[in-house]
Write a protein that holds these residues in place. Structure first.
Motif, PDB file in Angstrom:
ATOM      1  N   ASN A 302       0.764  -1.281  -0.184  1.00  0.00           N
ATOM      2  CA  ASN A 302       0.028  -0.169   0.040  1.00  0.00           C
ATOM      3  C   ASN A 302       0.950   1.143   0.019  1.00  0.00           C
ATOM      4  O   ASN A 302       1.923   1.156   0.047  1.00  0.00           O
ATOM      5  CB  ASN A 302      -1.030  -0.093   1.288  1.00  0.00           C
ATOM      6  CG  ASN A 302      -0.245  -0.068   2.597  1.00  0.00           C
ATOM      7  OD1 ASN A 302       0.533   0.898   2.761  1.00  0.00           O
ATOM      8  ND2 ASN A 302      -0.373  -0.979   3.254  1.00  0.00           N
ATOM      9  N   ALA A 670     -10.529 -12.885  -9.026  1.00  0.00           N
ATOM     10  CA  ALA A 670     -11.264 -12.781  -7.610  1.00  0.00           C
ATOM     11  C   ALA A 670     -11.073 -13.930  -6.860  1.00  0.00           C
ATOM     12  O   ALA A 670     -11.147 -13.687  -5.474  1.00  0.00           O
ATOM     13  CB  ALA A 670     -12.633 -12.222  -8.256  1.00  0.00           C
ATOM     14  N   GLY A 674      -9.280 -12.226  -4.312  1.00  0.00           N
ATOM     15  CA  GLY A 674     -10.060 -11.142  -3.640  1.00  0.00           C
ATOM     16  C   GLY A 674     -10.408 -10.227  -4.608  1.00  0.00           C
ATOM     17  O   GLY A 674      -9.737  -9.790  -5.374  1.00  0.00           O
ATOM     18  N   ALA A 675     -11.793  -9.962  -4.644  1.00  0.00           N
ATOM     19  CA  ALA A 675     -12.443  -8.882  -5.775  1.00  0.00           C
ATOM     20  C   ALA A 675     -11.831  -7.656  -5.211  1.00  0.00           C
ATOM     21  O   ALA A 675     -11.946  -6.669  -6.273  1.00  0.00           O
ATOM     22  CB  ALA A 675     -14.046  -9.080  -5.395  1.00  0.00           C
ATOM     23  N   ASP A 676     -11.510  -7.327  -3.849  1.00  0.00           N
ATOM     24  CA  ASP A 676     -10.919  -5.839  -3.910  1.00  0.00           C
ATOM     25  C   ASP A 676      -9.273  -5.925  -4.152  1.00  0.00           C
ATOM     26  O   ASP A 676      -8.743  -4.744  -3.703  1.00  0.00           O
ATOM     27  CB  ASP A 676     -11.109  -5.489  -2.354  1.00  0.00           C
ATOM     28  CG  ASP A 676     -10.477  -6.480  -1.519  1.00  0.00           C
ATOM     29  OD1 ASP A 676     -10.180  -7.580  -1.748  1.00  0.00           O
ATOM     30  OD2 ASP A 676     -10.497  -5.982  -0.324  1.00  0.00           O
ATOM     31  N   SER A 677      -8.565  -6.860  -4.875  1.00  0.00           N
ATOM     32  CA  SER A 677      -7.272  -6.922  -5.115  1.00  0.00           C
ATOM     33  C   SER A 677      -7.103  -5.812  -6.084  1.00  0.00           C
ATOM     34  O   SER A 677      -7.820  -5.584  -6.582  1.00  0.00           O
ATOM     35  CB  SER A 677      -6.657  -8.141  -5.316  1.00  0.00           C
ATOM     36  OG  SER A 677      -7.156  -8.717  -6.521  1.00  0.00           O
ATOM     37  N   GLU A 678      -5.730  -5.566  -6.164  1.00  0.00           N
ATOM     38  CA  GLU A 678      -5.063  -4.584  -7.106  1.00  0.00           C
ATOM     39  C   GLU A 678      -5.338  -4.932  -8.355  1.00  0.00           C
ATOM     40  O   GLU A 678      -5.906  -4.159  -9.514  1.00  0.00           O
ATOM     41  CB  GLU A 678      -3.651  -4.212  -6.890  1.00  0.00           C
ATOM     42  CG  GLU A 678      -3.476  -2.971  -7.642  1.00  0.00           C
ATOM     43  CD  GLU A 678      -1.748  -2.800  -7.682  1.00  0.00           C
ATOM     44  OE1 GLU A 678      -1.099  -1.675  -8.312  1.00  0.00           O
ATOM     45  OE2 GLU A 678      -0.937  -3.348  -6.572  1.00  0.00           O
ATOM     46  N   CYS A 680      -7.495  -7.209  -9.458  1.00  0.00           N
ATOM     47  CA  CYS A 680      -9.184  -7.330  -9.674  1.00  0.00           C
ATOM     48  C   CYS A 680      -9.334  -5.882 -10.210  1.00  0.00           C
ATOM     49  O   CYS A 680     -10.331  -5.722 -11.071  1.00  0.00           O
ATOM     50  CB  CYS A 680      -9.702  -7.885  -8.674  1.00  0.00           C
ATOM     51  SG  CYS A 680     -10.089  -9.620  -9.244  1.00  0.00           S
ATOM     52  N   THR A 681      -9.125  -4.998  -9.481  1.00  0.00           N
ATOM     53  CA  THR A 681      -9.425  -3.504  -9.518  1.00  0.00           C
ATOM     54  C   THR A 681      -8.961  -2.879 -11.110  1.00  0.00           C
ATOM     55  O   THR A 681      -9.898  -2.325 -11.787  1.00  0.00           O
ATOM     56  CB  THR A 681      -8.843  -2.712  -8.580  1.00  0.00           C
ATOM     57  OG1 THR A 681      -9.305  -2.828  -7.184  1.00  0.00           O
ATOM     58  CG2 THR A 681      -9.298  -1.335  -8.596  1.00  0.00           C
TER      59      THR A 681
END
Length: 692
Positions: A302, A670, A674-678, A680-681
């Motif tokens: 991050n 995803a 995970g759907a909120d991973s970089e 996937c984004t």
């Protein structure tokens, strides 16, 4: 032309037939002159006012273009005037002959200016020569002509004097913050680093020619320095020559464990800086900037990472992660402070395991009624002792505190060498190595049914097919790159892991034959690599000439791949060989022959680095075609490759073609990260952009 005003009297001119003609004299000739001067003054005032306000007058022209246009207009007017005069001469006027124009004199160049131009030209020639010759050839050239070396350095000094910031000054400031180091200044010029910081450090300066008593003349690929003796090696604008990889390897030889290599170079010199940095890392160096990208405990990235207050190099998400990691980082922190650098991943992992071993924290787990721990993992006894002894010497150079005996350190090295695996980020790039006692139980297969996936500190085996293994005993993953000829795979596994592989991948005869297949000379269908091969499609038997052609291509690929795979060799050299390998293999080796992969991977990476999108797409699609023959579409290896190709398609302007590929891999990523991973984004943002 505008009509001439009527003259009112005065001149008399003689006709061609001898008669006299009177011309009217111009009335008040001073009037036009006064008017022109007034107009000129008014225009000058208007231009000055416009310039002060940053505006431009209507119709105002500027620059060379305007000058050329005015000159062209004036010449045209002169031509028309001359034509009018010539036409009127037939009516009685006398045409005045034009005086021949004097040739324009060329600008005289002073002797001093001419010499400066010659010096600048010679500097450019020498600079280009040093980039296109090896270090040994350059050294021989300058020894024969020492004045040339002086000319080069004088020219370089003149260029550097114009720079707002010189990297040499930054390096000297960096050295001033420490003391007592053994420093090698490679390609030192006049040894300015030794002059500025010689009172703080023991500095040895090397260059092709000795310009003063501080400099030792030598070829940077063969330094007169003992191995593992230096703390710092510096290349400041001196990585020149076709064998610069040999310079870096020589620097690695001379540096102690934990030593620092400083490179300052013009970025435009490199087609792709990332490829260069990756190649340097493959020679045994660690990029300390990469360490500062991920939290050292939770392995997440991050924008708010904080450096350790001790070593100032390792970073964390916050105080909580740093506190949880302190017991294992404490020893490493002291070592980093001592050496002003970070060790390679192997040493870092063994040092952490040594801390656990000293505290008897073996990480015991029970699987199928079997207890496994750090102390019970396979180490192959004495079979890799020679490698372990070499590692021990490097470990001792970096470590500042003994947590375990030398025997334990060697044992831990062997455990790591056999049971560890690459730690990849969500984009599939390796960022370190890891060890999981539970997953180390999984067996190897050349046709694996799972892949290792990291998500922060969590690691799991992700199935490559819809047939999910029901237990860890049934799960397999590949210890090596399984897309290689069977003989190569068996050799690697025997040498490193001490077993003869008889997995499902090795016993699948048709799959292995296809991996090494030749082309049918008639229909291009795959045929077995054999002197007596017969095409299963067109029934054509292989000819003697085609057998020789295929064997030549096979040998060329096998031998050439060893060179192409070496990342310490300049990328352009590897690209040239890879292109030749594929040219020879074109009609001989089948398009799904795995011997093509090494060359295609290098060419794909090089095309991406040079932003040659068309070539990148071509090589990427060939890679995907080969991978798809031996791996499932749900395999992570295929998913990562498709993600890269979707980015190439977007860069190529073929966004609609990229859309189905992105839509296919998005649910896979995803599920993995995970759907909120970089990653996937990024994919969702690309899909949204294309859909609009």
């Amino acid at each position: 032309m505008k009509p001439q005003k009527v003259a009112e009297a005065s001149k008399t001119v003689q006709k061609s037939d001898g008669g006299i003609v009177k011309e009217k004299k111009e009335k008040r000739p001073w009037r036009n002159k006064v008017r022109k001067l007034a107009k000129k003054k008014r225009l000058a005032e208007e231009r000055a006012t416009a310039a002060a306000s940053g505006q431009k007058l209507p119709g105002q022209k500027s620059g060379d273009k305007a000058k050329r246009k005015n000159k062209k207009k004036k010449n045209k007017q002169n031509e028309e005037t001359q034509n009018d005069d010539e036409s009127e001469s037939g009516q009685g006027k006398v045409v005045k002959e034009e005086e021949p124009q004097k040739p324009k004199m060329k600008a005289v160049v002073s002797m001093e200016e001419a010499q400066q131009r010659m010096k600048a030209g010679r500097f450019r020639y020498l600079n280009e020569m040093m980039y296109t010759m090896s270090g040994a050839d350059s050294m021989e050239y300058f020894q024969k002509d020492p004045d040339a070396f002086q000319c080069y350095h004088n020219g370089f000094a003149e260029q550097a004097a114009k720079w707002p910031n010189h990297p040499l000054h930054q390096i000297i400031k960096w050295l001033a913050k420490q003391s007592g180091k053994i420093v090698l200044d490679l390609g030192c010029g006049e040894a300015k680093i030794a002059k500025a910081a010689g009172h703080l450090h023991q500095i040895s300066s090397f260059d092709l020619v000795s310009q003063n008593e501080r400099v030792t003349a030598c070829d940077m690929a063969h330094l007169p320095v003992e191995s593992d003796s230096a703390d710092i090696a510096i290349f400041c604008l001196s990585l020149m020559g076709t064998n610069l990889h040999e310079y870096i390897r020589e620097a690695h030889r001379t540096l102690k464990m934990g030593g620092v290599l400083k490179i300052a170079e013009v970025s435009s010199r490199f087609t792709n800086i990332k490829l260069f940095v990756d190649a340097v890392q493959k020679m045994g160096f660690k990029n300390t900037e990469k360490v500062g990208v991920y939290c050292n405990y939770c392995i997440r990235r991050n924008g708010q990472l904080r450096k350790c207050t001790g070593c100032k190099m390792i970073v964390y998400c916050g105080a909580e992660c740093q506190k949880l990691d302190w017991n294992q980082h404490k020893a490493e922190c002291k070592a980093i402070l001592k050496h002003d650098g970070i060790a390679d991943d192997g040493i870092r992992l063994v040092m952490r395991l040594a801390c656990c071993w000293a505290k008897k924290e073996f990480g015991e787990v029970t699987l199928d009624k079997e207890t496994r721990s750090l102390s019970t993992l396979e180490d192959h006894g004495d079979k890799i002792n020679e490698l372990a002894e070499g590692f021990l010497q490097q470990y001792k150079c970096f470590s500042v505190k003994e947590f375990a005996s030398e025997d334990i350190v060697m044992k831990l090295f062997k455990i790591v060498a056999i049971n560890s695996f690459a730690l990849n980020n969500e984009f599939g790039s390796a960022i370190g190595i890891g060890l999981c006692i539970k997953l180390s139980k999984a067996f190897h297969s050349c046709n694996p049914n799972t892949r290792i996936v990291f998500s922060g500190r969590k690691v799991r085996l992700h199935p490559t097919t819809s047939d999910v293994p029901k237990s860890l005993n049934l799960a397999t993953h590949s210890y090596i790159d399984e897309l290689q000829p069977i003989a190569v795979r068996k050799k690697l596994l025997k040498e490193k892991y001490q077993f003869d592989c008889e997995c499902v991948g090795c016993t699948d005869e048709e799959r292995n034959q296809k991996m090494e297949a030749w082309n049918c000379q008639n229909c291009k269908h795959w045929i077995e690599a054999s002197d007596k091969a017969v095409c299963s499609k067109c029934k054509t038997s292989i000819t003697v000439d085609h057998v020789e052609e295929c064997k030549l291509a096979e040998a060329s690929a096998t031998n050439g791949n060893a060179h192409v795979a070496r990342e310490d060799i300049p990328i352009q050299s590897r690209v040239n060989i890879a292109e030749k390998i594929l040219t020879v293999a074109e009609d001989a080796l089948h398009k799904h022959n795995v011997l093509r992969l090494t060359s295609l991977r290098v060419l794909y990476a090089a095309a991406l680095g040079s932003k040659n999108i068309d070539k990148a797409y071509d090589y990427g699609m060939q890679l995907l075609d080969i991978h798809s023959q031996y791996q499932q579409q749900t395999d992570i290896a295929i998913i990562y490759l498709k993600y890269g190709l979707s980015q190439v398609l977007i860069a190529k302007g073929e966004k609609k073609e990229a859309l189905p590929m992105l839509a296919e891999i998005q649910p896979r990523f995803a599920e993995l990260h995970g759907a909120d991973s970089e990653v996937c984004t990024n994919i969702l943002a690309a899909i949204k952009m294309i859909s609009k």
